[in-house]
Design a protein around this motif. Structure first.
Motif, mmCIF file in Angstrom:
data_model
loop_
_atom_site.group_PDB
_atom_site.id
_atom_site.type_symbol
_atom_site.label_atom_id
_atom_site.label_comp_id
_atom_site.label_asym_id
_atom_site.label_seq_id
_atom_site.Cartn_x
_atom_site.Cartn_y
_atom_site.Cartn_z
ATOM 1 N N SER A 194 -7.899 6.735 2.704
ATOM 2 C CA SER A 194 -8.521 5.640 2.528
ATOM 3 C C SER A 194 -8.443 5.136 1.055
ATOM 4 N N GLY A 195 -8.593 6.035 0.151
ATOM 5 C CA GLY A 195 -8.751 5.713 -1.333
ATOM 6 C C GLY A 195 -7.397 5.463 -1.594
ATOM 7 N N VAL A 196 -6.485 6.124 -1.293
ATOM 8 C CA VAL A 196 -5.010 5.799 -1.398
ATOM 9 C C VAL A 196 -4.879 4.386 -1.072
ATOM 10 N N GLY A 197 -4.908 4.099 0.334
ATOM 11 C CA GLY A 197 -4.812 2.836 0.734
ATOM 12 C C GLY A 197 -5.336 1.643 -0.210
ATOM 13 N N VAL A 198 -6.661 1.692 -0.436
ATOM 14 C CA VAL A 198 -7.373 0.877 -1.321
ATOM 15 C C VAL A 198 -6.623 0.737 -2.827
ATOM 16 N N ILE A 199 -6.264 1.719 -3.332
ATOM 17 C CA ILE A 199 -5.792 1.857 -4.617
ATOM 18 C C ILE A 199 -4.424 1.138 -4.609
ATOM 19 N N ILE A 200 -3.494 1.189 -3.656
ATOM 20 C CA ILE A 200 -2.300 0.550 -3.507
ATOM 21 C C ILE A 200 -2.474 -1.016 -3.355
ATOM 22 N N TYR A 201 -3.406 -1.425 -2.437
ATOM 23 C CA TYR A 201 -3.779 -2.715 -2.095
ATOM 24 C C TYR A 201 -4.349 -3.499 -3.514
ATOM 25 N N LYS A 202 -5.035 -2.729 -4.208
ATOM 26 C CA LYS A 202 -5.741 -3.344 -5.349
ATOM 27 C C LYS A 202 -4.655 -3.623 -6.502
ATOM 28 N N ASN A 203 -3.882 -2.540 -6.658
ATOM 29 C CA ASN A 203 -3.180 -2.584 -7.843
ATOM 30 C C ASN A 203 -1.580 -2.785 -7.470
ATOM 31 N N ILE A 204 -1.540 -3.698 -6.419
ATOM 32 C CA ILE A 204 -0.064 -3.873 -5.844
ATOM 33 C C ILE A 204 0.771 -4.509 -7.041
ATOM 34 N N ASP A 205 0.372 -5.259 -7.942
ATOM 35 C CA ASP A 205 1.129 -5.939 -9.183
ATOM 36 C C ASP A 205 1.031 -5.196 -10.335
ATOM 37 N N SER A 206 -0.187 -4.558 -10.460
ATOM 38 C CA SER A 206 -0.363 -3.927 -12.046
ATOM 39 C C SER A 206 0.456 -2.687 -12.157
ATOM 40 N N ILE A 207 0.427 -1.597 -11.306
ATOM 41 C CA ILE A 207 1.097 -0.508 -11.583
ATOM 42 C C ILE A 207 2.493 -0.772 -11.089
ATOM 43 N N GLY A 208 3.629 -0.050 -11.534
ATOM 44 C CA GLY A 208 4.996 -0.269 -11.082
ATOM 45 C C GLY A 208 5.074 0.242 -9.924
ATOM 46 N N HIS A 209 6.096 -0.460 -8.902
ATOM 47 C CA HIS A 209 6.291 0.239 -7.541
ATOM 48 C C HIS A 209 6.972 1.330 -7.413
ATOM 49 N N ILE A 210 7.685 1.631 -8.441
ATOM 50 C CA ILE A 210 8.243 3.133 -8.401
ATOM 51 C C ILE A 210 7.350 4.164 -8.766
ATOM 52 N N ALA A 211 6.484 3.692 -9.692
ATOM 53 C CA ALA A 211 5.491 4.562 -10.074
ATOM 54 C C ALA A 211 4.539 4.979 -8.799
ATOM 55 N N ILE A 212 4.105 4.070 -8.176
ATOM 56 C CA ILE A 212 3.369 4.435 -6.858
ATOM 57 C C ILE A 212 4.200 5.178 -5.923
ATOM 58 N N LEU A 213 5.304 4.794 -5.580
ATOM 59 C CA LEU A 213 6.452 5.473 -4.619
ATOM 60 C C LEU A 213 6.513 6.837 -5.155
ATOM 61 N N GLY A 214 6.788 6.968 -6.380
ATOM 62 C CA GLY A 214 7.195 8.277 -6.754
ATOM 63 C C GLY A 214 6.039 9.337 -6.386
ATOM 64 N N LEU A 215 4.684 8.900 -7.140
ATOM 65 C CA LEU A 215 3.470 9.661 -6.864
ATOM 66 C C LEU A 215 3.274 10.015 -5.465
ATOM 67 N N LEU A 216 3.571 9.033 -4.575
ATOM 68 C CA LEU A 216 3.174 9.192 -3.174
ATOM 69 C C LEU A 216 4.055 10.307 -2.760
#
Lengths: 386, 325
Positions: free
Chosen positions: B54-76
């Motif tokens: 749930s935490g991961v879901g919320v983080i992605i939802y909230k920061n969709i514009d601020s962190i880079g997409h590649i960063a999120i995808l890479g981390l996941l």
């Protein structure tokens, strides 16, 4: 004191124990069948669905008999309504006696309807006759206890305890016997008192028939003890019941005490339950600990929700992992080995069903910005749980 | 509970219902003072996984514009890959029978990885539209099924099935049963029926080749919910008589199978769906004949019918319990 034939009641409990031993694989299935044939027992429904079904039927029966009587004594209803209620109470007691003595019903469903019904009606009788909730609460406390003792009825003791608690709350809040600010402490004292009664009774081997009501005593006292000292409960109730307005920067009286107890009580429940091997206390400890976290987050948003979730998940995982590693090889005492005869399969199926509600896989289109494949927002609610 | 029943066990001995040696072995077992935390710890692990995802879901939802997409995808991707690496190393490989990890912790790592990969796939779809419309849930479902059958994980199986249902446009969760999402779109009930029947066929086939037999309860309960909801939705549509046949057939099938598996869960839902369906048909029947002349009789009969139904339920469940014992 007990309405049932002692021998039959004892047999009922012996059979229960035999079933438990069978689940533990201590005795064979043939032996259990043999025991079943040799022991005549009281009629009871261990299946909760059937019991609920009979309970509903019993309610129909009770209310239709009452309806017929009402047609005859309609005149009473206008002037002396409480006499009518008293008649219904007596009717319920009579029916309960009949079902227990003649029909040998014990936890069958029908008897539950009458036993609980006459208590509610007795409570209403007193309330109407004296026009005071106080009388109703006191009445409930006594009749619940009496019904619990006479019919070995587990649910009655809950009613009795509610009666006791209600009496005290009413005396403090409405009659102002003591300053209202002390109500939490009085209730906490009551919880301690109930717990000491539990301790005394649970050691008494003669009270074995009352094993379930005694368990209820314990559970009720633990919950009452926690919620009487929980910050959220105390604050919200003092705002709504006492009309206490809390200005910015101010707090309720004894606030620090409540903060401390909100966390101290669950933690001590958990620690003590592991020490004394008490499962009910452990479960209540875990649940109340979850509620404590909810309490704090209700007033202070220390961490943003996502960090709290991630952190909570990680910490919880680490604790459980370490606990499992530590307990994995132990054979006695605290252990990770499933108990003989317990069903771990049930838990797995249950988890499989829950996870489907938690994870939503709906494809995301740009306009609906809701969940992301997984970890939908429904999960956010479970943050309060732990 | 372990200490108290001793006196009762002794009484069993007094009545010569158990032998001396049995009492001794029982006492020995109780002397171990076993207090198992098995279920509690498993549940805490499960809760931890749910919180974390749930935490991961919320983080992605909230920061969709601020962190880079590649960063999120890479981390996941890194997190999921790491989890899967551990699982594959510890897994015993694919077997048709039930296999368990040495430590149940891995069950929950598998679950975590399955959910995280679904998040990953969902994010990929959201941002780059890698898959065609709706296909992303199919891919999630494939991941779920793979994890379920390879690592022997029922929760992953349930994710797989709900992925399939999402693909055809239905959410099958206990929650949606009550919210009755399906009634908006009549065509869905045909799709749902198809999927439900497919699941039942799969169970039958799996039983024949004895592939993961312990999965059948999960598969069957999903099938039951799907068919049940779809039939009831269908009964309210214009072609309702077809659904009478389908519903009666499924009720019969699940009645049989719940006796076979001795599953209370399946049995209760069989009764429930059967009863709801029967009442809908009954109501349609009463509605069809002229109501005005029968009105009074219906009102008089209604309480009797109600009490009769409860009595019927009790008898049927009692019969079921007798078979079970």
């Amino acid at each position: 004191m007990i309405v049932f034939d002692k021998q039959l009641l004892e047999n009922t409990f012996l059979l229960e124990q035999a079933k438990r031993l069978h689940d533990q694989c201590s005795i064979s299935k043939e032996q259990l069948q043999d025991i079943k044939q040799k022991l005549p027992v009281l009629k009871s429904n261990s299946n909760i669905l059937i019991r609920i079904g009979f309970f509903i039927l019993g309610n129909f029966l009770y209310s239709s008999i009452s309806g017929v009587i009402a047609l005859v004594i309609m005149g009473l209803a206008e002037s002396h309504f409480w006499i009518m209620m008293l008649l219904y109470t007596l009717l319920g007691i009579g029916a309960s006696e009949f079902l227990a003595k003649e029909q040998l019903q014990f936890g069958y469903g029908l008897d539950d309807a009458f036993i609980l019904g006459f208590q509610a009606l007795f409570c209403a009788t007193l309330g109407i006759a004296f026009e005071s909730p106080m009388a109703a609460f006191i009445g409930l406390a006594f009749i619940g206890l009496a019904a619990c003792i006479r019919y070995v009825h587990t649910l009655s003791i809950i009613l009795s305890l509610i009666g006791v608690t209600g009496t005290i709350c009413y005396a403090v809040l409405e009659l102002k016997l003591v300053a209202s600010a002390f109500l939490p402490f009085i209730l906490c004292l009551l919880a301690v008192l109930i717990y000491s009664v539990y301790l005394k009774f649970s050691k008494d081997k003669k009270l074995y028939y009352y094993v379930n009501p005694i368990l209820v005593l314990q559970g009720f006292s633990l919950l009452l003890g926690y919620f009487s000292m929980n910050y959220l409960v105390v604050r919200e109730l003092s705002e709504s019941l006492l009309g206490l307005a809390i200005a910015n920067g101010k707090d309720i009286p004894f606030a620090y005490l409540f903060y401390v107890f909100t966390f101290l009580i669950p933690v001590s429940y958990i620690v003590y339950s592991l020490y004394s091997k008490n499962r009910l206390m452990l479960i209540i400890g875990l649940l109340t600990f979850g509620f404590s976290i909810f309490t704090i987050r209700f007033y202070y948003h220390i961490l943003p929700v996502e960090v709290a979730l991630l952190l909570g998940g990680t910490v919880l995982f680490a604790i459980s992992y370490l606990a499992i590693r530590k307990l994995n090889d132990k054979e006695t005492g605290l252990t990770f080995k499933p108990v003989r005869g317990s069903q771990t399969d049930m838990l797995k199926n249950f988890e499989a069903i829950i996870v489907a509600t938690h994870v939503s896989l709906e494809p995301m289109e740009s306009e609906s910005k809701m969940p992301f494949g997984g970890g939908g927002f429904s999960g956010g609610g479970s943050g309060g749980n732990f | 509970m372990t200490t108290k029943p001793n006196s009762v066990t002794n009484k069993l001995l007094e009545k010569e219902l158990i032998s001396n040696s049995q009492l001794e072995s029982i006492n020995q077992y109780e002397a171990l003072g076993i207090f198992s935390l098995h279920n509690e710890l498993r549940f805490l692990l499960y809760l931890a996984v749910l919180l974390f995802t749930s935490g991961v879901g919320v983080i992605i939802y909230k920061n969709i514009d601020s962190i880079g997409h590649i960063a999120i995808l890479g981390l996941l991707f890194a997190l999921t890959a790491l989890g899967f690496y551990f699982c594959f190393r510890k897994a015993k490989g694919f077997y048709k029978e039930e296999v368990v990890f040495d430590s149940p912790v891995y069950d929950y790592i598998v679950l975590l990885c399955t959910i995280l990969s679904c998040v990953f796939i969902g994010y990929l779809q959201f941002q780059y539209q890698v898959f065609g419309y709706g296909l992303s849930s199919l891919v999630c479902s494939a991941v779920g099924f793979f994890c379920a059958y390879y690592f022997d994980n029922k929760s992953a199986l349930s994710i797989g099935i709900s992925g399939l249902a999402t693909f055809i446009g239905i959410t099958v969760t206990p929650k949606s049963v009550f919210e009755s999402e399906i009634y908006n779109n009549p065509l869905l009930s045909y799709y749902g029926l198809g999927l439900g029947i497919l699941l039942i066929l799969w169970v039958e086939y799996s039983n024949k080749i004895s592939l993961k037999k312990h999965f059948q309860l999960v598969l069957l309960s999903f099938a039951q919910q799907l068919i049940g909801i779809c039939c009831i939705a269908g009964l309210l549509e214009s072609f309702w008589f077809i659904f009478i046949v389908v519903l009666s057939a499924t009720v019969y099938y699940f009645y049989k199978i719940s006796y076979e598996l001795q599953s209370v869960f399946l049995f209760v839902f069989t009764l429930l769906y059967g009863y709801i369906g029967f009442n809908i048909v009954l109501f349609k029947f009463i509605d069809a004949i002229d109501f005005s002349s029968f009105g009074e009789i219906v009102i008089i009969l209604a309480p009797i019918y109600f009490i009769g139904s409860i009595f019927g339920f009790i008898r049927i469940i009692q019969h079921f319990n007798k078979e079970k014992a």
